[in-house]
Design a protein around this motif. Structure first.
Motif, PDB file in Angstrom:
ATOM      1  N   ALA D 270       0.839  -1.203   0.000  1.00 12.98           N
ATOM      2  CA  ALA D 270       0.000   0.000   0.000  1.00 12.98           C
ATOM      3  C   ALA D 270       0.874   1.253   0.000  1.00 12.98           C
ATOM      4  N   THR D 271       1.955   1.213   0.734  1.00 15.79           N
ATOM      5  CA  THR D 271       2.931   2.319   0.762  1.00 15.79           C
ATOM      6  C   THR D 271       4.316   1.715   0.555  1.00 15.79           C
ATOM      7  N   ASN D 272       5.320   2.565   0.443  1.00 13.82           N
ATOM      8  CA  ASN D 272       6.684   2.047   0.263  1.00 13.82           C
ATOM      9  C   ASN D 272       7.664   2.778   1.177  1.00 13.82           C
ATOM     10  N   HIS D 273       7.319   2.809   2.473  1.00 14.91           N
ATOM     11  CA  HIS D 273       8.265   3.377   3.430  1.00 14.91           C
ATOM     12  C   HIS D 273       9.550   2.559   3.455  1.00 14.91           C
ATOM     13  N   ALA D 274       9.419   1.265   3.151  1.00 12.25           N
ATOM     14  CA  ALA D 274      10.597   0.379   3.178  1.00 12.25           C
ATOM     15  C   ALA D 274      11.635   0.838   2.171  1.00 12.25           C
ATOM     16  N   GLY D 275      11.183   1.434   1.078  1.00  8.28           N
ATOM     17  CA  GLY D 275      12.131   1.813   0.031  1.00  8.28           C
ATOM     18  C   GLY D 275      12.546   0.641  -0.834  1.00  8.28           C
ATOM     19  N   GLY D 276      11.742  -0.434  -0.809  1.00  9.59           N
ATOM     20  CA  GLY D 276      11.975  -1.539  -1.742  1.00  9.59           C
ATOM     21  C   GLY D 276      12.737  -2.717  -1.176  1.00  9.59           C
ATOM     22  N   ILE D 277      13.135  -2.613   0.085  1.00  2.00           N
ATOM     23  CA  ILE D 277      13.940  -3.681   0.694  1.00  2.00           C
ATOM     24  C   ILE D 277      13.369  -4.032   2.065  1.00  2.00           C
ATOM     25  N   GLU D 278      13.113  -5.297   2.303  1.00  2.00           N
ATOM     26  CA  GLU D 278      12.658  -5.759   3.618  1.00  2.00           C
ATOM     27  C   GLU D 278      13.517  -6.937   4.054  1.00  2.00           C
ATOM     28  N   GLY D 279      14.091  -6.825   5.262  1.00  2.00           N
ATOM     29  CA  GLY D 279      14.987  -7.887   5.746  1.00  2.00           C
ATOM     30  C   GLY D 279      16.240  -8.000   4.900  1.00  2.00           C
ATOM     31  N   GLY D 280      16.584  -6.908   4.214  1.00  2.00           N
ATOM     32  CA  GLY D 280      17.798  -6.915   3.390  1.00  2.00           C
ATOM     33  C   GLY D 280      17.594  -7.444   1.991  1.00  2.00           C
ATOM     34  N   ILE D 281      16.337  -7.788   1.638  1.00  2.00           N
ATOM     35  CA  ILE D 281      16.022  -8.451   0.369  1.00  2.00           C
ATOM     36  C   ILE D 281      15.010  -7.595  -0.394  1.00  2.00           C
ATOM     37  N   THR D 282      15.200  -7.444  -1.694  1.00  2.00           N
ATOM     38  CA  THR D 282      14.235  -6.674  -2.491  1.00  2.00           C
ATOM     39  C   THR D 282      12.866  -7.348  -2.445  1.00  2.00           C
ATOM     40  N   ASN D 283      11.835  -6.495  -2.401  1.00  2.00           N
ATOM     41  CA  ASN D 283      10.475  -7.040  -2.369  1.00  2.00           C
ATOM     42  C   ASN D 283       9.733  -6.819  -3.685  1.00  2.00           C
ATOM     43  N   GLY D 284      10.433  -6.321  -4.686  1.00  2.00           N
ATOM     44  CA  GLY D 284       9.793  -6.123  -5.988  1.00  2.00           C
ATOM     45  C   GLY D 284       9.244  -4.717  -6.183  1.00  2.00           C
ATOM     46  N   GLU D 285       9.160  -3.932  -5.104  1.00  2.00           N
ATOM     47  CA  GLU D 285       8.755  -2.520  -5.207  1.00  2.00           C
ATOM     48  C   GLU D 285       9.942  -1.700  -5.720  1.00  2.00           C
ATOM     49  N   ASP D 286       9.678  -0.432  -6.032  1.00  2.45           N
ATOM     50  CA  ASP D 286      10.776   0.443  -6.432  1.00  2.45           C
ATOM     51  C   ASP D 286      11.749   0.651  -5.277  1.00  2.45           C
ATOM     52  N   LEU D 287      13.002   0.732  -5.632  1.00  3.03           N
ATOM     53  CA  LEU D 287      14.029   1.077  -4.650  1.00  3.03           C
ATOM     54  C   LEU D 287      14.092   2.599  -4.589  1.00  3.03           C
ATOM     55  N   PHE D 288      14.232   3.145  -3.370  1.00  2.00           N
ATOM     56  CA  PHE D 288      14.370   4.593  -3.249  1.00  2.00           C
ATOM     57  C   PHE D 288      15.324   4.927  -2.120  1.00  2.00           C
ATOM     58  N   PHE D 289      16.337   5.707  -2.436  1.00  2.00           N
ATOM     59  CA  PHE D 289      17.265   6.115  -1.377  1.00  2.00           C
ATOM     60  C   PHE D 289      17.834   7.497  -1.677  1.00  2.00           C
ATOM     61  N   ARG D 290      18.452   8.103  -0.667  1.00  2.00           N
ATOM     62  CA  ARG D 290      19.015   9.446  -0.776  1.00  2.00           C
ATOM     63  C   ARG D 290      20.435   9.471  -0.211  1.00  2.00           C
ATOM     64  N   VAL D 291      21.267  10.276  -0.833  1.00  2.00           N
ATOM     65  CA  VAL D 291      22.676  10.354  -0.435  1.00  2.00           C
ATOM     66  C   VAL D 291      23.037  11.820  -0.199  1.00  2.00           C
ATOM     67  N   ALA D 292      23.608  12.094   0.982  1.00  2.00           N
ATOM     68  CA  ALA D 292      23.999  13.471   1.324  1.00  2.00           C
ATOM     69  C   ALA D 292      25.443  13.736   0.931  1.00  2.00           C
ATOM     70  N   PHE D 293      25.681  14.863   0.274  1.00  2.00           N
ATOM     71  CA  PHE D 293      27.036  15.295  -0.098  1.00  2.00           C
ATOM     72  C   PHE D 293      27.387  16.571   0.643  1.00  2.00           C
ATOM     73  N   LYS D 294      28.585  16.612   1.162  1.00  2.00           N
ATOM     74  CA  LYS D 294      29.062  17.825   1.822  1.00  2.00           C
ATOM     75  C   LYS D 294      29.466  18.850   0.761  1.00  2.00           C
ATOM     76  N   PRO D 295      29.618  20.120   1.151  1.00  2.00           N
ATOM     77  CA  PRO D 295      30.122  21.112   0.201  1.00  2.00           C
ATOM     78  C   PRO D 295      31.568  20.773  -0.197  1.00  2.00           C
ATOM     79  N   VAL D 296      31.906  21.087  -1.426  1.00  2.00           N
ATOM     80  CA  VAL D 296      33.259  20.842  -1.939  1.00  2.00           C
ATOM     81  C   VAL D 296      34.282  21.516  -1.010  1.00  2.00           C
ATOM     82  N   ALA D 297      35.374  20.811  -0.726  1.00  2.00           N
ATOM     83  CA  ALA D 297      36.339  21.311   0.259  1.00  2.00           C
ATOM     84  C   ALA D 297      37.282  22.367  -0.303  1.00  2.00           C
TER      85      ALA D 297
END
Lengths: 364, 364, 364, 364
Positions: D270-297
């Protein structure tokens, strides 16, 4: 782990085939700050190079080693060392008649069955040309362990072998094209190889290897015993059929009372049937092992085989081939020995953590 | 990677020593849904068990295998299979006199030099008792590949060996305590072992191994060639000194025209000097290799050695020991063969991705 | 490599499930000669144990750790350390109604889809009970690095969090059942958890972790950067959804002129936005990272789901469950931190080979 | 395992630095028989290339990818794929003033502390230039899985972000230089980056990533959970500070009753809070993740630091640098996603052995 990586702490990954742009590799895990003599690397490669004498293949590869990364101002950086060797004298046309044909006792058929698609030119990835990368990496690994010396040599060609009680000056093996440290036997080997070539036939042989200067304590029981790792290293070389350490197969015919190496004060063994390894761990004695090579599979004669359509065909080697592989196998055996030992040299560094810890603990 | 793990895709990690609470292991990477016959596992272990006949050690271990995880309602879960075997008949007092003493041709000294702290009882982790875990795991691996059969047997004891042209019924090897599939030779082996024991001496021998039912295409060039992996597996077994595949060391004495295996239509080789592997990859023929074992190092005789203080001592075996290890080594060689093959069975599954991809691509 | 092994030089392999005979593991690569305080290992496990306070699950596991190998006379042998924890209070009947049913936001369905066969009792291998093995191994790893201190603590529960400028005495986190080192916030956390439990609901939270006493130079570019390895370690813990190092996601909103950590003489950074790692390598500053945990998936409420036949079902948790997992997650985060750091402590030992070599070279 | 290899079944090993002859890599384990579109590989690299727009560094690298092995007549051979990219526009003189100086928030100091010898030019191996090799390998991995689509995009730059409820057409991200799939926000991002550059300052940001077309069943519990592997992959990219899957850090503030993803018949959540992975295994839903980058040094401003002699120095960036890294990070995040997924695609092939076995067993 994919199959083209060797080692655990010092890892060599190689690429390339007999024909194609280049061969090369990446050596990762090499410690930083080691001075590298690149001329010594080139010399090691030259010892394996095709066309170096009349009893080897006449393919003329310059085999110039190019190092692309990992060394800066003459010293290693601790980052991956990449290197490359061009294929400059590959004659792909020599192999046109082999497209779709399986040469007997080559890897043509097994590559086709495994991968369903293969490079038929010169045996592709299955060619012994691949071992040039091992020699480069081995020569780098040697520079990590200046305290030890690895000397391989040809001890048998066909039915002939060095007499059991011959006194050997291992350095002298470079004085003859067969790399045998016993002059009279060397001459006999050379004659046998010339005779076989004249008949379009080939010969097998044995490479023996001795390592001096080893420290005790290298090798990781129970599955990464040093002898197990050496056996794997040697059997990964093209055309090898057997490996034995120390007394080897002869040990199977001996009694314990003959075979046991008594220990003398000063911790020097009375004999060295063990071949330098006990319980998978070096004991500080010299390492000694032997590697059996089959006769080269490419004959300049007609042989019966089949093609990919399973139809009978007659195959005859064209190309340029060695009538006996062992003289050129010597630097390859040495290289794989250096790589195996360097890996375990690095692995053994965790053995002294307890002492290190104590000192770190006391100095806050 | 630490040294107590074997395999890449199917990984066995073992623990335990000759004395101490228990030995055991974790087998990870075993596919789900495979029915497991635990009685067959126990039978394999019973074939290696001490005390099974008069020519083996009289240590009486029940060697009951307890499986702790990974199997649910008779079938594997795809999760790690853990197992354990208790040490119930260890007699640590037999080893009190060996604390601080190095037995010749054992691992006592190398363990001390490497680790600086060791369990002197029964050889500790260096004891061949460790191999019981390999037999458990091998018997599990066998059940992953019901289509193949691994038959190891004793082919030589001391100077005696099965005649070269003897017809062998491999199944019959279990009819005698030496596990030799040739009745007359078996009797000779048994006599030799009894005689050596009477003299407080020990014998070496050779275990041969044949695998039938293999698929073509297993093995990963260039460093994880199947023969390289088998060599490593065999040399990791206690007391081994050599490995040879197919024609082995004899290949070194042959000519290419004798040695090459001609290929016939139907893709069956005329001969099998290769021993079932070409270019590191199975060709579908039977696998055949031989493993050399040295004579058992523990003698019921006086031997000269030193202690940790480097003082000369006389060592004499007490404990309960095998006069010849090869009969009990047969199930161990089989186990390591199963483990090596199962690993490559799983590794070979990526070889067919191209086909799988095409079908997945066409069905959205 | 199979999925149940963690680490490269120090390798932990675990087994076991929520229900079944036992859980345990093998820790391989642990250096020899380290004195082990087994009571300290048990204390670490007790901090994770179910039933330790009123806000955790009431499952009553003694969680007695049994060490089976690798330690002799109080010190490590350099051989694998095996350990085991029995399942004594598993109530499998609580799960009979879940056979064939998929609980929302659990791993029931993905295990079924992946493996085709699963242990439905208590989530099987997917249960957080698996983490008890990590805590054992982490407590052993801690004893390898007595010079450093790892302190994790609960910094947020649901919407509540420790005020940004609160002064924290990390040791005080053990004074309250939520493991929050700020007394007023701890009380607030506890109230929130009690309230959620009363409603049959659950809460998420954040565990923060600080490491002091670190040496510079740990971490292996480019893929085994220490932060990458920590991220992997943390995301391998059940119920985690995020990881951030140092400034973390907040860094994405900052300017370089704010974020850069100026370097002062004495090589101490003016700020520590980096969180102790630059270029994947420790810089000698404190390590600081945060791990997000989702709310526990088992609710004591009706939820809509399906069974294996894809029919709609209503699922309601029975069993005994935590309303909020973060208090018990603190020792797990610490354990994975110790394991990751110990692995890189050992890996970093090759960095000084050049110096070692020079000294070995000069002493023949 | 050394640090420059990524993956278990599909293994990428890379080499090279910002300055020096070349960068490159070896991709091993790639199945045979896959048709490779090398132009698609070059296009992926072009998306990462410096100098592609006014808001990126003005270093002008052609970044021509040369494939050296592993592909024959347009299809993969199953042997290692080696590739190389030359460094053609490196200006080493720009870095002369940095020899012996530590730039704040760069890896200069940690490399020096770890290795004792470093290449100061352009950050050496620590330069983000290293990621070009990942993009090549990722583009190859993508061709192994034509059934899935990986779309990363910039979702935040500094304080600005895509509005939470914005409708996104992910393909449109290529229409603007910041790679944001929301036109109005893209313009805002671009303005912010231009403003920061004008001030000699830099900005951080967030890359979001969505994967569609995934199969259920990928990921290997318990330590190689797919989310753990992705976290490791992302944190191995230069300048990343955080990773979150699905609901991520927001999950820590939610209740189970809000967060749980109810399962509907047809096995669609019904929703995809999991982001597509449950128990470390894909569940067939879309994968969704975010990556934070610091400002260039690297700032074009004066900063306080020290040199290797620990003396205070003022550092100011010369060279050519990105004021904000996230637009060029998009193809890098995609590449690491493809590599991680391809590795687990191959790993998942053993999950169906039970079925394969049954069929093999029935056909002798």
């Amino acid at each position: 782990m994919a199959g083209n990586t060797f080692g655990s702490h010092l890892q060599l990954t190689t690429f390339g085939a007999s024909h194609g742009a280049a061969l090369g590799g990446i050596l990762d895990g090499f410690p930083a700050g080691i001075s590298i003599d690149t001329a010594a690397v080139q010399r090691a490669v030259d010892r394996r190079r095709p066309g170096q004498s009349k009893i080897t293949t006449q393919r003329k590869e310059g085999d110039q080693v190019q190092i692309l990364s990992g060394i800066f101002e003459g010293k290693t950086l601790g980052t991956p060392i990449a290197f490359q060797i061009g294929n400059t004298d590959a004659k792909s046309k020599d192999y046109d008649h082999l497209r779709g044909v399986y040469r007997p006792s080559h890897a043509d058929r097994t590559y086709q069955l495994k991968y369903g698609h293969r490079d038929h030119r010169g045996g592709g990835r299955a060619s012994a040309r691949e071992t040039v990368c091992r020699v480069v990496a081995g020569a780098l690994a040697a520079q990590l362990m200046p305290f030890l010396e690895v000397n391989a040599y040809v001890s048998a060609v066909g039915e002939a072998e060095i007499p059991p009680d011959a006194a050997l000056n291992l350095a002298s093996r470079e004085d003859n094209p067969v790399r045998c440290p016993h002059a009279a036997t060397a001459q006999r080997f050379e004659e046998l190889i010339r005779a076989a070539r004249k008949e379009g036939d080939t010969l097998g042989g044995i490479v023996s290897c001795q390592v001096t200067g080893l420290q005790a304590g290298w090798g990781e029981p129970v599955f990464a015993k040093l002898d197990a790792e050496l056996a794997r290293a040697m059997l990964s070389i093209n055309a090898t059929k057997g490996f034995e350490l120390g007394s080897g197969f002869a040990a199977s015919r001996m009694r314990g009372s003959q075979h046991n190496d008594g220990i003398r004060p000063g911790q020097k063994n009375a004999t060295n049937h063990a071949g330098g390894i006990e319980g998978g761990i070096t004991n500080g004695e010299d390492l000694f092992f032997r590697v059996a090579f089959k006769p080269v599979a490419t004959l300049l004669r007609d042989q019966q085989s089949v093609n990919q359509a399973d139809e009978p065909v007659t195959v005859k080697g064209k190309g340029r081939h060695d009538p006996c592989v062992v003289p050129r196998a010597v630097p390859i055996v040495e290289a794989m020995t250096y790589l195996t030992l360097a890996d375990h040299f690095l692995r053994s560094h965790t053995d002294r953590i307890a002492q290190i810890n104590r000192s770190q603990n006391s100095t806050p």
